[in-house]
Scaffold this motif. Structure first.
Motif, PDB file in Angstrom:
ATOM      1  N   ILE A 302       0.841  -1.186   0.000  1.00 35.38           N
ATOM      2  CA  ILE A 302       0.000   0.000   0.000  1.00 35.38           C
ATOM      3  C   ILE A 302       0.882   1.244   0.000  1.00 35.38           C
ATOM      4  CG2 ILE A 302      -0.187  -0.013   2.527  1.00 35.38           C
ATOM      5  CD1 ILE A 302      -3.039   1.140   2.164  1.00 35.38           C
ATOM      6  N   LEU A 303       0.478   2.235  -0.780  1.00 34.14           N
ATOM      7  CA  LEU A 303       1.190   3.506  -0.873  1.00 34.14           C
ATOM      8  C   LEU A 303       0.434   4.543  -0.037  1.00 34.14           C
ATOM      9  CD1 LEU A 303       3.424   5.274  -2.053  1.00 34.14           C
ATOM     10  CD2 LEU A 303       1.982   5.634  -4.075  1.00 34.14           C
ATOM     11  N   VAL A 304       1.109   5.062   1.004  1.00 34.37           N
ATOM     12  CA  VAL A 304       0.500   5.982   1.958  1.00 34.37           C
ATOM     13  C   VAL A 304       1.298   7.278   1.969  1.00 34.37           C
ATOM     14  CG1 VAL A 304      -0.184   6.328   4.359  1.00 34.37           C
ATOM     15  CG2 VAL A 304      -0.293   4.044   3.348  1.00 34.37           C
ATOM     16  N   SER A 305       0.583   8.386   2.042  1.00 34.86           N
ATOM     17  CA  SER A 305       1.228   9.692   2.179  1.00 34.86           C
ATOM     18  C   SER A 305       0.809  10.316   3.510  1.00 34.86           C
ATOM     19  CB  SER A 305       0.852  10.610   1.019  1.00 34.86           C
ATOM     20  OG  SER A 305      -0.510  10.975   1.090  1.00 34.86           O
ATOM     21  N   LEU A 306       1.773  10.924   4.221  1.00 35.36           N
ATOM     22  CA  LEU A 306       1.524  11.602   5.494  1.00 35.36           C
ATOM     23  C   LEU A 306       2.007  13.045   5.399  1.00 35.36           C
ATOM     24  CD1 LEU A 306       2.670   8.882   8.079  1.00 35.36           C
ATOM     25  CD2 LEU A 306       0.346   9.352   7.256  1.00 35.36           C
ATOM     26  N   CYS A 307       1.225  13.948   5.976  1.00 32.65           N
ATOM     27  CA  CYS A 307       1.602  15.355   5.996  1.00 32.65           C
ATOM     28  C   CYS A 307       0.934  16.021   7.187  1.00 32.65           C
ATOM     29  CB  CYS A 307       1.190  16.044   4.691  1.00 32.65           C
ATOM     30  SG  CYS A 307       1.536  17.813   4.645  1.00 32.65           S
ATOM     31  N   TYR A 308       1.754  16.696   8.012  1.00 29.01           N
ATOM     32  CA  TYR A 308       1.184  17.429   9.137  1.00 29.01           C
ATOM     33  C   TYR A 308       1.108  18.910   8.769  1.00 29.01           C
ATOM     34  CZ  TYR A 308       0.106  19.083  13.777  1.00 29.01           C
ATOM     35  OH  TYR A 308      -0.513  19.671  14.851  1.00 29.01           O
ATOM     36  N   LEU A 316      -2.814  14.973   7.721  1.00 28.58           N
ATOM     37  CA  LEU A 316      -3.437  14.564   6.464  1.00 28.58           C
ATOM     38  C   LEU A 316      -2.890  13.188   6.061  1.00 28.58           C
ATOM     39  CD1 LEU A 316      -3.244  17.931   4.468  1.00 28.58           C
ATOM     40  CD2 LEU A 316      -5.144  17.036   5.837  1.00 28.58           C
ATOM     41  N   VAL A 317      -3.782  12.210   5.951  1.00 27.59           N
ATOM     42  CA  VAL A 317      -3.415  10.842   5.581  1.00 27.59           C
ATOM     43  C   VAL A 317      -3.983  10.571   4.195  1.00 27.59           C
ATOM     44  CG1 VAL A 317      -3.551   8.412   6.185  1.00 27.59           C
ATOM     45  CG2 VAL A 317      -3.449  10.147   7.993  1.00 27.59           C
ATOM     46  N   GLY A 318      -3.113  10.261   3.270  1.00 23.33           N
ATOM     47  CA  GLY A 318      -3.536   9.966   1.902  1.00 23.33           C
ATOM     48  C   GLY A 318      -3.385   8.488   1.586  1.00 23.33           C
ATOM     49  N   ILE A 319      -4.463   7.864   1.159  1.00 26.03           N
ATOM     50  CA  ILE A 319      -4.432   6.469   0.683  1.00 26.03           C
ATOM     51  C   ILE A 319      -4.414   6.551  -0.838  1.00 26.03           C
ATOM     52  CG2 ILE A 319      -5.563   4.236   0.710  1.00 26.03           C
ATOM     53  CD1 ILE A 319      -4.532   5.191   3.432  1.00 26.03           C
ATOM     54  N   ILE A 320      -3.256   6.306  -1.405  1.00 27.60           N
ATOM     55  CA  ILE A 320      -3.079   6.521  -2.840  1.00 27.60           C
ATOM     56  C   ILE A 320      -3.472   5.286  -3.634  1.00 27.60           C
ATOM     57  CG2 ILE A 320      -1.429   7.143  -4.640  1.00 27.60           C
ATOM     58  CD1 ILE A 320       0.132   8.671  -2.502  1.00 27.60           C
ATOM     59  N   ARG A 321      -2.831   4.169  -3.372  1.00 30.27           N
ATOM     60  CA  ARG A 321      -3.122   2.957  -4.134  1.00 30.27           C
ATOM     61  C   ARG A 321      -2.592   1.738  -3.409  1.00 30.27           C
ATOM     62  NH1 ARG A 321      -1.402   4.156  -9.471  1.00 30.27           N
ATOM     63  NH2 ARG A 321      -2.251   2.113  -9.975  1.00 30.27           N
ATOM     64  N   CYS A 322      -3.020   0.565  -3.858  1.00 32.02           N
ATOM     65  CA  CYS A 322      -2.499  -0.723  -3.396  1.00 32.02           C
ATOM     66  C   CYS A 322      -1.993  -1.498  -4.606  1.00 32.02           C
ATOM     67  CB  CYS A 322      -3.567  -1.530  -2.658  1.00 32.02           C
ATOM     68  SG  CYS A 322      -4.150  -0.798  -1.127  1.00 32.02           S
ATOM     69  N   ALA A 323      -1.112  -2.429  -4.343  1.00 36.18           N
ATOM     70  CA  ALA A 323      -0.548  -3.232  -5.428  1.00 36.18           C
ATOM     71  C   ALA A 323      -0.361  -4.672  -4.967  1.00 36.18           C
ATOM     72  CB  ALA A 323       0.798  -2.649  -5.892  1.00 36.18           C
ATOM     73  N   HIS A 324      -0.630  -5.590  -5.880  1.00 40.08           N
ATOM     74  CA  HIS A 324      -0.374  -7.024  -5.673  1.00 40.08           C
ATOM     75  C   HIS A 324      -1.120  -7.566  -4.457  1.00 40.08           C
ATOM     76  CE1 HIS A 324       3.771  -5.706  -7.406  1.00 40.08           C
ATOM     77  NE2 HIS A 324       2.816  -5.616  -8.316  1.00 40.08           N
ATOM     78  N   LEU A 325      -2.370  -7.190  -4.300  1.00 39.94           N
ATOM     79  CA  LEU A 325      -3.153  -7.666  -3.163  1.00 39.94           C
ATOM     80  C   LEU A 325      -3.451  -9.158  -3.297  1.00 39.94           C
ATOM     81  CD1 LEU A 325      -5.754  -4.786  -2.644  1.00 39.94           C
ATOM     82  CD2 LEU A 325      -3.611  -5.179  -1.403  1.00 39.94           C
ATOM     83  N   ALA A 326      -3.726  -9.780  -2.165  1.00 42.23           N
ATOM     84  CA  ALA A 326      -4.099 -11.186  -2.165  1.00 42.23           C
ATOM     85  C   ALA A 326      -5.536 -11.327  -2.662  1.00 42.23           C
ATOM     86  CB  ALA A 326      -3.954 -11.765  -0.759  1.00 42.23           C
ATOM     87  N   VAL A 427       4.948  13.246   2.642  1.00 40.52           N
ATOM     88  CA  VAL A 427       5.931  12.156   2.586  1.00 40.52           C
ATOM     89  C   VAL A 427       5.209  10.881   2.178  1.00 40.52           C
ATOM     90  CG1 VAL A 427       7.694  10.870   3.842  1.00 40.52           C
ATOM     91  CG2 VAL A 427       7.255  13.286   4.405  1.00 40.52           C
ATOM     92  N   GLU A 428       5.651  10.257   1.076  1.00 38.39           N
ATOM     93  CA  GLU A 428       5.025   9.030   0.570  1.00 38.39           C
ATOM     94  C   GLU A 428       5.964   7.853   0.751  1.00 38.39           C
ATOM     95  OE1 GLU A 428       3.853   9.500  -3.452  1.00 38.39           O
ATOM     96  OE2 GLU A 428       2.374  11.080  -3.042  1.00 38.39           O
ATOM     97  N   TYR A 429       5.381   6.717   1.186  1.00 38.17           N
ATOM     98  CA  TYR A 429       6.136   5.488   1.355  1.00 38.17           C
ATOM     99  C   TYR A 429       5.257   4.306   0.947  1.00 38.17           C
ATOM    100  CZ  TYR A 429      10.439   6.894   3.792  1.00 38.17           C
ATOM    101  OH  TYR A 429      11.679   7.403   4.105  1.00 38.17           O
ATOM    102  N   TRP A 430       5.922   3.297   0.369  1.00 33.67           N
ATOM    103  CA  TRP A 430       5.268   2.011   0.136  1.00 33.67           C
ATOM    104  C   TRP A 430       5.495   1.129   1.364  1.00 33.67           C
ATOM    105  CZ3 TRP A 430       2.042   0.250  -3.591  1.00 33.67           C
ATOM    106  CH2 TRP A 430       1.928   0.988  -4.772  1.00 33.67           C
TER     107      TRP A 430
END
Length: 445
Positions: A302-308, A316-326, A427-430
């Motif tokens: 899951i790709l999540v972005s955080l920003c205060y 601010l919590v951003g749910i951008i996308r998911c990849a290769h889910l079960a 800040v975005e992280y997988w």
């Protein structure tokens, strides 16, 4: 003259083996009837007319004429030459011999000169010559007669964007594909998988082009959530298949590229000959010793972005996308949505949920949620993110989750610290989903 007649009589007996059997002629006489001479013609005729005189005759019995069947008659008239035996089926199919056969010597396989594209080389093969294979085929049964069949070539390019964790695969064209339809053409498309662990979650495919053996796609497919660690362990498999509306799609050929040879930011172009390599489970067993890593990979990312935001005093919590889910449904897909909770629980204001994306394992949400909390309190809280599969009329299935906060570790803790340190910056992280990331105080509602 007598030997010539004997020859045809012997051959005729060999040819018409299905005719009615007759008693063999006496050894002292010829196989064909020889008319008696005029001087002795009266004696046989008188003896033949008088059956009672035959037992009392003192001389040897006269030779009886040989009876020739209709089949022998036609064989002699139609086939005056030597009669050859009927070929056996084993003469056409040596593999059916009851005795071991000496295999034919192997053919020499010459490799064409490598073609260069932007400084990169890719091998090809001559017509009727291919590389040897050592596997079975997953989709279609590999015929032994296809070992020396020219399957065509595939031209494509790869680009790894490490900053955005994306692998761009551009499928340009194919040439000289093997005809798969009765009209001498094919309806080709290209299917991509990441090995090991090929599944619907990491499958991408191009559009199908009708009635062509030289298709031109110029289509770019993107893998999201690909890290530098994936590039060192993953292999990209590109399969060219023929679309069949009335039956099962047919496998034409494939190529494989080890991603560890691809440098970051380099756009590499390939032109490779298709091979009849098998598609089986051997690639899934290559990382048995890395079972824990594979288990986590199966849940997805899951790709999540955080920003205060200091001006508004909110996270601010951003749910951008998911990849290769079960995959959680019987059709091999899921209907995913994401839930986020800021712990300790602050009531309804601490729970949010994204929309449901139907029948996909790589959903794109691009949704943002806000929590009004001071920076001092935020440092003591934990953000729980979980991915679920929506089921109508039933309890939702948990796919995987991740926790970000002061109690996290590794990349999750780094993501949280960078958010608190860089105020006002997104800040975005997988993050890799795990089964241990289920919400502690929430049910799958």
């Amino acid at each position: 003259m007598c030997s010539w007649k004997c020859k045809f009589s012997t051959e005729s007996r060999f040819t018409v083996h299905m005719s009615v059997s007759k008693p063999p002629p006496p050894p002292s006489t010829s196989h064909l009837a020889i008319p008696p001479s005029s001087s002795s013609s009266s004696t046989p005729s008188s003896s033949a007319s008088s059956p009672s005189a035959t037992p009392h005759s003192t001389g040897p019995p006269p030779p009886s004429p040989v009876k020739i069947s209709m089949q022998e008659h036609f064989a002699i008239n139609v086939c005056p030459g030597p009669i050859l035996p009927i070929p056996q089926i084993s003469d056409f199919f040596p593999r059916f011999h009851d005795y071991p056969c000496t295999p034919p010597p192997p053919r020499e396989k010459k490799i064409l000169k490598e073609e260069t594209f932007n400084g990169e080389t890719g091998g090809g093969y001559k017509d009727g010559e291919r590389r040897g294979e050592n596997d079975g085929d997953r989709e279609e049964v590999v015929d032994s007669d296809d070992d020396d069949t020219y399957l065509g070539t595939l031209e494509f390019s790869l680009l790894f964007d490490q900053e955005n964790n994306c692998l761009h695969c551009t499928i340009h064209k194919a040439k000289g594909l093997k005809a798969m339809d009765s009209n001498g053409l094919a309806d080709p498309y290209v299917k991509l998988h990441l090995l090991p662990g090929a599944s619907k979650a990491n499958k991408l495919r191009t559009k199908t082009l009708k009635n062509t053996l030289n298709p031109v796609w110029n289509e770019t497919l993107v893998y999201h959530g690909i890290t530098a660690a994936d590039m060192t362990t993953k292999t990209l498999r590109l399969c060219v298949c023929d679309m069949d509306r009335l039956g099962r799609n047919e496998f034409i050929g494939e190529v494989r590229v080890a991603l560890k040879k691809l440098k970051e930011g380099e756009n590499k172009r390939y032109n490779m000959g298709l091979e009849r390599i098998a598609q089986n489970k051997e690639t899934n067993n290559q990382t048995v010793e890395q079972g824990a890593v594979v288990a986590e990979e199966e849940r997805g990312r899951i790709l999540v972005s955080l920003c205060y935001n200091t001006e508004k005093g909110c996270l601010l919590v951003g749910i951008i996308r998911c990849a290769h889910l079960a995959a959680m449904d019987s059709n091999g897909y899921s209907d995913p949505f994401v839930k986020i909770i800021l712990q300790p629980d602050m009531g309804k204001k601490s729970k949010y949920k994204t929309t449901v994306k139907k029948k996909t394992l790589n959903p794109e949400f691009n949704e943002e949620f806000s929590y009004e909390v001071s920076l001092d309190q935020l440092a003591k809280k934990t953000l729980e993110i979980s991915v679920w599969d929506y089921d109508l009329g039933m309890s939702n299935d948990f796919i995987g989750g991740v926790e970000l906060g002061i109690n996290a570790n590794g990349q999750r803790l780094r993501h949280w610290f960078e958010c608190l340190k860089n105020k006002g910056k997104k800040v975005e992280y997988w993050h890799t989903l795990t089964q241990q990331g289920a919400p502690s105080s929430d049910k799958a509602d």
